[in-house]
Design a protein around this motif. Structure first.
Motif, PDB file in Angstrom:
ATOM      1  N   PRO A 173       0.799  -1.233   0.000  1.00  0.00           N
ATOM      2  CA  PRO A 173       0.000   0.000   0.000  1.00  0.00           C
ATOM      3  C   PRO A 173       0.829   1.278   0.000  1.00  0.00           C
ATOM      4  N   GLU A 174       1.996   1.264   0.688  1.00  0.00           N
ATOM      5  CA  GLU A 174       2.784   2.496   0.793  1.00  0.00           C
ATOM      6  C   GLU A 174       3.407   2.936  -0.527  1.00  0.00           C
ATOM      7  N   LEU A 175       3.371   2.073  -1.556  1.00  0.00           N
ATOM      8  CA  LEU A 175       3.899   2.465  -2.870  1.00  0.00           C
ATOM      9  C   LEU A 175       2.799   2.757  -3.895  1.00  0.00           C
ATOM     10  N   ILE A 176       1.526   2.687  -3.468  1.00  0.00           N
ATOM     11  CA  ILE A 176       0.421   2.912  -4.405  1.00  0.00           C
ATOM     12  C   ILE A 176       0.441   4.339  -4.952  1.00  0.00           C
ATOM     13  N   ILE A 177       0.734   5.332  -4.104  1.00  0.00           N
ATOM     14  CA  ILE A 177       0.774   6.723  -4.589  1.00  0.00           C
ATOM     15  C   ILE A 177       1.847   6.859  -5.662  1.00  0.00           C
ATOM     16  N   ASP A 178       3.028   6.274  -5.412  1.00  0.00           N
ATOM     17  CA  ASP A 178       4.128   6.318  -6.389  1.00  0.00           C
ATOM     18  C   ASP A 178       3.692   5.670  -7.707  1.00  0.00           C
ATOM     19  N   TYR A 179       3.008   4.550  -7.577  1.00  0.00           N
ATOM     20  CA  TYR A 179       2.504   3.806  -8.737  1.00  0.00           C
ATOM     21  C   TYR A 179       1.565   4.677  -9.572  1.00  0.00           C
ATOM     22  N   LEU A 180       0.601   5.317  -8.907  1.00  0.00           N
ATOM     23  CA  LEU A 180      -0.357   6.181  -9.589  1.00  0.00           C
ATOM     24  C   LEU A 180       0.326   7.396 -10.210  1.00  0.00           C
ATOM     25  N   ALA A 181       1.307   7.940  -9.498  1.00  0.00           N
ATOM     26  CA  ALA A 181       2.006   9.135  -9.980  1.00  0.00           C
ATOM     27  C   ALA A 181       2.847   8.832 -11.211  1.00  0.00           C
ATOM     28  N   LEU A 182       3.493   7.690 -11.241  1.00  0.00           N
ATOM     29  CA  LEU A 182       4.321   7.329 -12.398  1.00  0.00           C
ATOM     30  C   LEU A 182       3.458   7.084 -13.647  1.00  0.00           C
ATOM     31  N   MET A 183       2.356   6.388 -13.458  1.00  0.00           N
ATOM     32  CA  MET A 183       1.501   6.057 -14.606  1.00  0.00           C
ATOM     33  C   MET A 183       0.663   7.245 -15.054  1.00  0.00           C
ATOM     34  N   GLY A 184       0.297   8.117 -14.107  1.00  0.00           N
ATOM     35  CA  GLY A 184      -0.646   9.183 -14.428  1.00  0.00           C
ATOM     36  C   GLY A 184      -2.045   8.632 -14.550  1.00  0.00           C
ATOM     37  N   ASP A 185      -2.980   9.512 -14.852  1.00  0.00           N
ATOM     38  CA  ASP A 185      -4.380   9.089 -14.948  1.00  0.00           C
ATOM     39  C   ASP A 185      -5.069   9.984 -15.964  1.00  0.00           C
ATOM     40  N   LYS A 186      -5.447   9.385 -17.104  1.00  0.00           N
ATOM     41  CA  LYS A 186      -6.092  10.179 -18.162  1.00  0.00           C
ATOM     42  C   LYS A 186      -7.448  10.720 -17.719  1.00  0.00           C
ATOM     43  N   VAL A 187      -8.172   9.939 -16.908  1.00  0.00           N
ATOM     44  CA  VAL A 187      -9.501  10.365 -16.470  1.00  0.00           C
ATOM     45  C   VAL A 187      -9.403  11.597 -15.585  1.00  0.00           C
ATOM     46  N   ASP A 188      -8.468  11.553 -14.605  1.00  0.00           N
ATOM     47  CA  ASP A 188      -8.301  12.693 -13.698  1.00  0.00           C
ATOM     48  C   ASP A 188      -7.326  13.736 -14.246  1.00  0.00           C
ATOM     49  N   ASN A 189      -6.728  13.429 -15.412  1.00  0.00           N
ATOM     50  CA  ASN A 189      -5.765  14.335 -16.042  1.00  0.00           C
ATOM     51  C   ASN A 189      -4.524  14.559 -15.171  1.00  0.00           C
ATOM     52  N   ILE A 190      -4.089  13.478 -14.512  1.00  0.00           N
ATOM     53  CA  ILE A 190      -2.816  13.517 -13.792  1.00  0.00           C
ATOM     54  C   ILE A 190      -1.722  13.167 -14.800  1.00  0.00           C
ATOM     55  N   PRO A 191      -0.720  14.051 -14.997  1.00  0.00           N
ATOM     56  CA  PRO A 191       0.207  13.882 -16.127  1.00  0.00           C
ATOM     57  C   PRO A 191       1.041  12.605 -16.079  1.00  0.00           C
ATOM     58  N   GLY A 192       1.597  12.229 -14.916  1.00  0.00           N
ATOM     59  CA  GLY A 192       2.497  11.079 -14.852  1.00  0.00           C
ATOM     60  C   GLY A 192       3.763  11.305 -15.652  1.00  0.00           C
ATOM     61  N   LEU A 193       4.526  10.213 -15.892  1.00  0.00           N
ATOM     62  CA  LEU A 193       5.744  10.286 -16.701  1.00  0.00           C
ATOM     63  C   LEU A 193       5.457   9.781 -18.101  1.00  0.00           C
ATOM     64  N   PRO A 194       5.901  10.488 -19.142  1.00  0.00           N
ATOM     65  CA  PRO A 194       5.634  10.072 -20.525  1.00  0.00           C
ATOM     66  C   PRO A 194       6.125   8.639 -20.776  1.00  0.00           C
ATOM     67  N   GLY A 195       5.287   7.844 -21.406  1.00  0.00           N
ATOM     68  CA  GLY A 195       5.681   6.488 -21.799  1.00  0.00           C
ATOM     69  C   GLY A 195       5.711   5.481 -20.678  1.00  0.00           C
TER      70      GLY A 195
END
Length: 934
Positions: A173-195
């Protein structure tokens, strides 16, 4: 599956529930056209959750209106999301009202999201030692899981504790935020890292650790074995700001200012009066009934207990409510149970002295041919009713009046056509009395049909549903007195002290429903006409047809069952050979595995739970390209034919008559068409040879023939009349082949040079338009490009502009009035005609175009049956008998020497049922069985 501690504190992600419910069936509306499906879905999910975990503390959290602090951090946060649909927005306020009335704390805080409130509560409560269960479908919540906080997705029944998160996502669970941040989220328009997608994010987090650790030594990422690892250090460095922003946006806030001590999170007592009001407005009948059942009779006019009975003068029961729409004066229910002749004669005298009375029969079975009479109930004014038991035969049952004596006394009254009878499904009662040589007359008022004519789609038309809707009254249910399932008692086994209030209430409520509903019909001449001149006079006609029954050849059906069994076995072997293994053809799960996992057929549609669909339309589409779906379709069709007809019909032959007796239902379909059950004569397939063989088994007795009379293209003729299109009217008036005439117009071809393919295309357009088919649907049916199908439709409307005008006019009228009408004034209400959801609105528009045609066709054949019954009354009953009504067809049994006369009489009577601008044409066929005649 991880265990949930007893009585967890439950946090419900209300916003997640809301969107799930909105996008899942059923897409409900109430009779006012207001959408209610999302409300229904959320309440259903909440009830299931509460029933499962029985929490003493539960909170439902919703997003508040407006922007949140994340929009201040990043202006484009959730910018890609479309605005909330209006038909969802309108359901939020009433949903909140229901949740509060259920006694559930509800929280919505401006400036933050529901996730943040849930996260803060989860943190605070878990730190206090509480076990917290978060009900959500949002993967972002996995970051909140710890040894005291668990997630549950009720839609998939997935429970995630710490190990569950690791198993599902591959990280703790403690790495879920990192996971979401790296991938980004098109629905919420979170940019993430390209590719960076799921696999790359997991490879970095599993190989090195958190985003913070990744940035401590970016070059180390190049040593990991995933694709693109060598270029990733540069991406990390160049997009550090985006990664940090994404991390911030993906992090659930855990310090929202809340002043919510534990006692404020406790589930409270439900406000039952408010729930009754809300469930009534929303028209959630089941929950309304439950709420009414819980209500205390002393504090309300709604009945909550069985009335007390007397065997002498009437006894006062608990109060039951009168006209629910006025919500006024409660009615005292005075019910009697009659055991002696003197009291019976007092009631008989009262019945003889009133213009109309309600009555009901209680029997041993719903099968009208086999049912035995157990008792009768009567009502002469609202709240005053009596029950006469005549055949309760349980051990120690009290002595009752003799059934034959009671029926002898009642026979003149029941057979008096000048004495109006009020009933709920009077046709059934007429059948029961016919079994005892009483021909019920004066069947003036049927509350079931009054409700149906008033609004065919506004409610179910059974007594319990109508009592809830129109009287705000919860009836005693049959299960309350008889039990459920295999141990359910028949009425003769039920103690009279329980049976009598139930039976007397039936008569009383029937009377009160009639008083409410008939007043509504009297206020509208068109509706009154439909009831008085179509539905009411049809009751005895259908009763006579049902009682007559139809003869079948059981030996022929037995042989067909054997033949089908052999064919089914061959198809199974064929399926096993194609699949390369044996499997259960009737198991959707096993079929999914074969079709989509093993054979890699394309997934065309998914079930609500996300599994590949094996529904009929999916298999039909796949069968164009693959052999197994075709085999499965044939196997399914034959299996259904065998179980529903060839095996079952012989078992349905009545021992007394030697015939099969169906039940026709007047109050089921939305458009006015009759339906039938036990057996269902409407669904015998006629497009396959095996289906047609079933009709071969419907035979005539010796010395008789089967005669089938079928309206030719009746809905197209009605379309011509309604649209007044000159081209269509002229074609029908000249007796032309309408499909050939249409092809000649659309394809600009001389009539005598129209090809069979052109006629087939024109036929598809003709019938497609009746059912609102789009160019896409026509292209699929004809196997042509969509553009070509659109061209056909455009040409059609050019040649028949009156049809287009009718369609546009009907849509406008439907939206303006909320209903469409048949030529006789029957109405089909269309609650979704104003839906903001375009798919549902378009479906309602298609129904609006079709309903006047289908409904008028239903009215025509009903009028034909009524007129036919009058004509047959003047004939020798042994010469001709009306047996069946199926779609646009009437089926008769005719003495061989009378066939020619009968054919002429039937054709003339049916063709004159209604006057249109084009002639009605009836085609008559004669044979030794139904298929030959058809």
């Amino acid at each position: 599956m991880p265990a949930i501690p007893e009585n967890p504190l439950v946090l419900v992600d209300g916003s997640s529930y809301l969107f799930r419910a909105y996008h899942s069936p059923p897409h409900l509306t109430n009779s006012k056209g207001e959408p209610t499906g999302a409300i229904y879905g959320v309440i259903n999910m909440l009830n299931s959750l509460i029933n499962r975990f029985q929490p003493s503390h539960i909170v439902v959290i919703f997003d508040a209106k407006g922007k949140t602090f994340r929009n201040d951090i990043y202006a484009d946060y959730k910018a890609n999301r479309p605005p909330m649909p209006d038909d969802l927005r309108s359901q939020i306020a009433p949903l909140h009202e229901v949740i509060k009335a259920m006694g559930l704390p509800l929280i919505s805080i401006e400036g933050v999201e529901a996730d943040d409130v849930i996260g803060t509560l989860a943190k605070q409560l878990s730190e206090q030692g509480q076990h917290v269960l978060i009900s959500t479908g949002d993967k972002d919540m996995a970051q909140l899981v710890n040894d005291k906080v668990t997630l549950i997705n009720t839609m998939t029944d997935t429970i995630l504790d710490t190990q569950g998160v690791i198993d599902k996502f591959g990280i703790p669970p403690e790495l879920i935020i990192d996971y979401l941040a790296l991938m980004g989220d098109k629905v919420d328009n979170i940019p993430g890292l390209p590719g960076v997608g799921e696999k790359t994010a997991l490879a970095m987090l599993q190989g090195i650790g958190s985003i913070e650790q990744l940035y401590q030594d970016p070059e180390k990422v190049a040593t990991l074995g995933f694709r693109g690892a060598k270029s990733m250090p540069k991406k990390l460095i160049e997009n550090k700001e985006a990664a940090e922003l994404s991390y911030t946006l993906a992090t659930i806030k855990l310090d929202v200012e809340l002043d919510l001590p534990l006692e404020k999170l406790a589930k409270q007592e439900a406000d039952n009066d408010q729930l009754i009001k809300l469930f009534g407005e929303l028209e959630f009948r089941r929950w309304l009934a439950e709420a009414l059942g819980k209500q205390d009779g002393s504090s309300t006019s709604t009945k909550s207990s069985q009335p007390k009975l007397s065997t002498g003068s009437p006894a006062t029961s608990s109060k039951i409510q009168g006209d629910a729409e006025k919500n006024t004066a409660a009615i005292e229910a005075d019910y009697q149970c009659i055991f002696d002749k003197a009291t019976f004669n007092e009631w008989l005298a009262q019945l003889q002295n009133v213009d109309a009375f309600a009555f009901d029969t209680e029997t041993t079975s719903l099968n009208y041919m086999d049912a035995e009479l157990v008792g009768l109930s009567f009502a002469i004014e609202a709240g005053k009713a009596a029950y006469v038991p005549v055949a309760h035969d349980y051990p120690d049952a009290p002595e009752q009046l003799d059934r034959d004596w009671v029926l002898t006394q009642l026979k003149p009254l029941l057979e008096d056509a000048n004495k109006a009878k009020i009933g709920q499904n009077l046709k059934y009662d007429a059948h029961i009395l016919a079994n005892y040589d009483i021909e019920l007359a004066g069947m003036e008022y049927d509350s079931m049909l009054e409700s149906y004519v008033f609004s065919s789609v506004g409610s179910r038309h059974d007594m319990d549903s109508l009592a809830l809707k129109y009287l705000g009254h919860k009836n005693i249910s049959f299960e309350e007195i008889a039990g459920k399932g295999a141990k359910q008692l028949t009425f003769n086994q039920i103690p009279i002290e329980q049976a009598a209030p139930y039976a007397a209430e039936d008569a009383d409520i029937t009377l009160r429903l009639h008083q409410t509903l008939f007043a509504k019909l009297q206020a509208d001449n068109e509706l009154l006409n439909v009831y008085q001149n179509i539905e009411k006079p049809l009751i005895p006609v259908l009763k006579q047809m049902e009682h007559q029954g139809v003869l079948i050849d059981i030996h022929q059906l037995a042989q067909q069952s054997q033949d089908i069994a052999i064919r089914l076995s061959q198809l199974e072997q064929q399926a096993y050979e194609i699949a390369g293994e044996t499997f259960n053809l009737g198991s959707p799960k096993q079929l999914q595995g074969i079709l989509f996992d093993k054979l890699n057929h394309p997934i065309l549609k998914k079930t609500p739970k996300g599994a590949p669909s094996t529904a009929e339309e999916v298999l039909q589409e796949l069968a164009h390209d693959f052999p197994l779906p075709k085999v499965i379709i044939e196997h399914r069709g034959l299996s259904k034919l065998k179980s529903t007809y060839t095996d079952k019909l012989p078992l349905m032959v009545n021992n007394r008559t030697g015939r099969v007796h169906t039940s026709y239902h007047q109050a089921v379909t939305a458009t006015g068409r009759l339906s039938s059950t036990d057996p269902n004569l409407q669904n015998i397939p006629i497009r396959t040879e095996d289906g047609r063989k079933v009709r071969h088994a419907f035979v005539a007795p010796e010395g008789y023939k089967v005669l089938a009379a079928d309206y030719s293209q009746i809905e197209l003729r009605i379309m011509a009349h309604l649209s007044a299109d000159k081209g269509l009217v002229d074609a029908f008036s000249q007796g032309l082949d309408i499909h050939k005439a249409t092809a000649a117009e659309v394809f600009d071809t001389p009539f005598d040079q129209v090809t069979s393919d052109q006629r087939r295309s024109a036929k598809a357009v003709n019938f497609g338009l009746i059912y609102g088919m789009s160019a896409f649907g026509l292209s699929r049916q004809l196997g042509i490009p969509r553009g070509e199908a659109q061209k056909y439709m455009d040409l059609y409307f050019e040649r028949y502009p009156g049809v287009l005008d009718y369609m546009e006019r009907t849509r406008e009228q439907a939206e303006q009035n909320g209903y469409v009408s048949t030529l006789n004034g029957r109405r089909l209400h269309l609650p979704e005609i104003k839906a903001r959801n375009q798919a549902r609105k378009k479906a309602a528009e298609r129904a609006a175009i079709n309903a006047p045609m289908q409904g008028t066709a239903a009215d025509i054949i009903k009028l034909a049956m009524i007129n036919m019954a009058k004509a047959l009354a003047e004939q020798n009953p042994n010469d001709i008998r009306m047996l069946m009504q199926v779609h646009d067809e009437l089926v008769f049994e005719v003495k061989e020497s009378f066939v020619e006369t009968a054919s002429s009489l039937i054709k003339q009577t049916m063709e004159q049922a209604m006057s249109l601008d084009v002639p009605l044409v009836v085609e008559v066929g004669v044979g030794d069985n139904w298929q030959q005649a058809h």
